[in-house]
Design an enzyme around this catalytic site. Structure first.
Site, PDB file in Angstrom:
ATOM      1  CG  HIS A  29      -2.301   0.479   0.987  1.00 30.11           C
ATOM      2  ND1 HIS A  29      -2.886   0.622  -0.253  1.00 30.11           N
ATOM      3  CD2 HIS A  29      -3.254   0.880   1.883  1.00 30.11           C
ATOM      4  CE1 HIS A  29      -4.120   1.078  -0.116  1.00 30.11           C
ATOM      5  NE2 HIS A  29      -4.363   1.243   1.166  1.00 30.11           N
ATOM      6  CG  ASN A  69      -8.623   4.515   4.961  1.00 31.31           C
ATOM      7  OD1 ASN A  69      -8.071   4.058   3.965  1.00 31.31           O
ATOM      8  ND2 ASN A  69      -9.185   3.749   5.876  1.00 31.31           N
ATOM      9  CG  ASP A  94      -1.704   0.933  -3.266  1.00 31.06           C
ATOM     10  OD1 ASP A  94      -1.857   2.075  -2.791  1.00 31.06           O
ATOM     11  OD2 ASP A  94      -2.477  -0.004  -3.013  1.00 31.06           O
ATOM     12  CG  ASN A 115     -10.971   2.931   1.590  1.00 30.36           C
ATOM     13  OD1 ASN A 115     -12.021   3.037   0.960  1.00 30.36           O
ATOM     14  ND2 ASN A 115     -10.724   1.914   2.384  1.00 30.36           N
TER      15      ASN A 115
END
Length: 178
Positions: A29, A69, A94, A115
């Protein structure tokens, strides 16, 4: 997707997405963070916009220190401060939908459950920002959340390094001198 009228020479801000902290440092991520570190490791970084910030070759670059997020917080603060529109912004992130090692540029499009992109869209009020998508592949089995927060293997790090070379070339092709 790329079209003949696709134009990124208006990019004034690049945001490299990831999650802060040692726990997430080398995870899938954090492909955006890892690319930032490779491009800007020698630069004098400032803490601005809830991010590590640098201006390089006339382009503002941020590595948001919010969690993924909440990436929209950092991006919208920088965009507001510099009076930028979504079309002036490139998000490096990513992407599960691309095989590991693939990179693509696009403007707008679906969020595919990302997100960080969702947060940016919510804060900017549009998804018509540019994207540099770094493929991390989708797991064949198991929980996607565990997959994206797990570290790259040593073999995958080699492929990721090759993807970063491709990403640098894409930036150059689109006249983004970072």
């Amino acid at each position: 997707m790329l079209t003949d009228d696709y134009n990124t020479n208006v990019i004034k801000l690049i945001a490299f997405l990831g999650n802060p902290g040692q726990k997430y440092q080398a995870t899938r991520h954090n492909a955006g963070y890892l690319f930032f570190d490779e491009l800007c490791s020698e630069e004098a970084l400032q803490n601005k916009f809830h991010s590590l910030y640098v201006k390089k070759n006339g382009i503002h670059a941020i590595k948001p220190l919010t969690f993924m997020n909440l990436s929209g917080t950092a991006v919208s603060e920088a965009a507001s401060f510099f009076k930028l529109e979504a079309d002036d912004i490139l998000i490096v992130h990513d992407d599960l939908e691309l095989p590991l090692g693939e990179v693509r540029m696009q403007k707008g499009g679906g969020l595919q459950g990302h997100n960080g992109l969702r947060s940016i869209r919510e804060r900017l009020g549009t998804d018509m920002f540019h994207r540099l998508r770094i493929g991390i592949g989708r797991p064949k089995f198991g929980d996607v959340r565990l997959y994206v927060t797990s570290p790259f293997t040593s073999e995958e790090r080699i492929t990721l390094s090759q993807a970063f070379d491709k990403a640098r070339k894409l930036l150059q092709e689109h006249l983004i001198p970072l």
